[in-house]
Design an enzyme around this catalytic site. Sequence first.
Site, PDB file in Angstrom:
ATOM      1  N   ASN A 110       0.868  -1.175   0.000  1.00 47.39           N
ATOM      2  CA  ASN A 110       0.000   0.000   0.000  1.00 47.39           C
ATOM      3  C   ASN A 110       0.911   1.233   0.000  1.00 47.39           C
ATOM      4  O   ASN A 110       1.840   1.327   0.817  1.00 47.39           O
ATOM      5  CB  ASN A 110      -0.904  -0.012   1.235  1.00 47.39           C
ATOM      6  CG  ASN A 110      -1.930  -1.128   1.184  1.00 47.39           C
ATOM      7  OD1 ASN A 110      -2.462  -1.438   0.115  1.00 47.39           O
ATOM      8  ND2 ASN A 110      -2.212  -1.744   2.317  1.00 47.39           N
ATOM      9  N   SER A 112      -1.047   2.830   6.245  1.00 45.33           N
ATOM     10  CA  SER A 112      -1.236   3.446   7.566  1.00 45.33           C
ATOM     11  C   SER A 112       0.070   3.549   8.338  1.00 45.33           C
ATOM     12  O   SER A 112       0.158   4.318   9.296  1.00 45.33           O
ATOM     13  CB  SER A 112      -2.265   2.650   8.377  1.00 45.33           C
ATOM     14  OG  SER A 112      -1.823   1.321   8.589  1.00 45.33           O
ATOM     15  N   HIS A 153       6.545  -1.640   3.882  1.00 49.06           N
ATOM     16  CA  HIS A 153       6.359  -3.037   4.300  1.00 49.06           C
ATOM     17  C   HIS A 153       5.628  -3.769   3.194  1.00 49.06           C
ATOM     18  O   HIS A 153       4.635  -3.281   2.662  1.00 49.06           O
ATOM     19  CB  HIS A 153       5.579  -3.140   5.616  1.00 49.06           C
ATOM     20  CG  HIS A 153       4.341  -2.287   5.663  1.00 49.06           C
ATOM     21  ND1 HIS A 153       4.388  -0.920   5.823  1.00 49.06           N
ATOM     22  CD2 HIS A 153       3.040  -2.605   5.534  1.00 49.06           C
ATOM     23  CE1 HIS A 153       3.160  -0.431   5.806  1.00 49.06           C
ATOM     24  NE2 HIS A 153       2.319  -1.429   5.619  1.00 49.06           N
TER      25      HIS A 153
HETATM   26  P1  AMP Z   1      -0.720  -0.676   5.918  1.00 48.71           P
HETATM   27  O1  AMP Z   1      -2.143  -0.312   6.268  1.00 48.71           O
HETATM   28  O2  AMP Z   1      -0.538  -1.219   4.530  1.00 48.71           O
HETATM   29  O3  AMP Z   1       0.211   0.468   6.230  1.00 48.71           O
HETATM   30  O4  AMP Z   1      -0.337  -1.902   6.874  1.00 48.71           O
HETATM   31  C1  AMP Z   1       0.018  -1.746   8.195  1.00 48.71           C
HETATM   32  C2  AMP Z   1      -0.133  -3.096   8.831  1.00 48.71           C
HETATM   33  O5  AMP Z   1       0.562  -3.107  10.053  1.00 48.71           O
HETATM   34  C3  AMP Z   1      -1.586  -3.493   9.136  1.00 48.71           C
HETATM   35  O6  AMP Z   1      -1.920  -4.689   8.438  1.00 48.71           O
HETATM   36  C4  AMP Z   1      -1.584  -3.689  10.654  1.00 48.71           C
HETATM   37  O7  AMP Z   1      -2.413  -4.751  11.076  1.00 48.71           O
HETATM   38  C5  AMP Z   1      -0.116  -3.954  10.939  1.00 48.71           C
HETATM   39  N1  AMP Z   1       0.331  -3.622  12.268  1.00 48.71           N
HETATM   40  C6  AMP Z   1       0.077  -2.495  12.982  1.00 48.71           C
HETATM   41  N2  AMP Z   1       0.698  -2.536  14.165  1.00 48.71           N
HETATM   42  C7  AMP Z   1       1.367  -3.709  14.217  1.00 48.71           C
HETATM   43  C8  AMP Z   1       2.210  -4.333  15.189  1.00 48.71           C
HETATM   44  N3  AMP Z   1       2.499  -3.744  16.369  1.00 48.71           N
HETATM   45  N4  AMP Z   1       2.723  -5.550  14.912  1.00 48.71           N
HETATM   46  C9  AMP Z   1       2.438  -6.159  13.736  1.00 48.71           C
HETATM   47  N5  AMP Z   1       1.662  -5.623  12.777  1.00 48.71           N
HETATM   48  C10 AMP Z   1       1.134  -4.409  13.015  1.00 48.71           C
END
Ligand code: AMP
Length: 124
Positions: free
Chosen positions: A97, A105, A110
């Site tokens: 994303n 987000s 990642h």
């Molecule tokens: P994005 O919305 O593409 O930026 O993905 C961010 C991802 O990070 C989401 O799928 C969340 O569930 C994941 N996420 C947020 N906080 C954590 C955390 N502490 N450990 C592992 N994954 C996380």
Amino acid sequence: MSTDPISAPDVAPADCLFCRIVAGEIPASVVERGERVLAFRDIDPKAPTHVLVVPLEHHRDVTAIAAADPAALAELVALGSRIAAAEAGGPYRLVFNTGAEVGQSVFHVHGHVLAGRSFTWPPG
Ligand code: AMP
């Protein structure tokens, strides 16, 4: 202040969630650590395998890391592929994303490695 048309806040590493996971300051379910990347399980999984692969160094999105450190991006893809092979027999979806409008987000690049079930297309 970024001049890029993709909306993404500039986040200092000290305030970056994934930099803090890389540093071990915030716990995560680590799958593997490579020379340049770390793989850990998404806290809110959307598939039987849902692993995030991040570079150890902070880059805000896939465009930025492709320009600044293509070797790290290649290692990220290779590790994601190996994890999908090990956990789900091979097929996987790799999602970056890129921009708040499309669901980014956390502004530390990642790759979402999603595997272990069927997926529909197009994504929502
Ligand atoms: P994005 O919305 O593409 O930026 O993905 C961010 C991802 O990070 C989401 O799928 C969340 O569930 C994941 N996420 C947020 N906080 C954590 C955390 N502490 N450990 C592992 N994954 C996380």
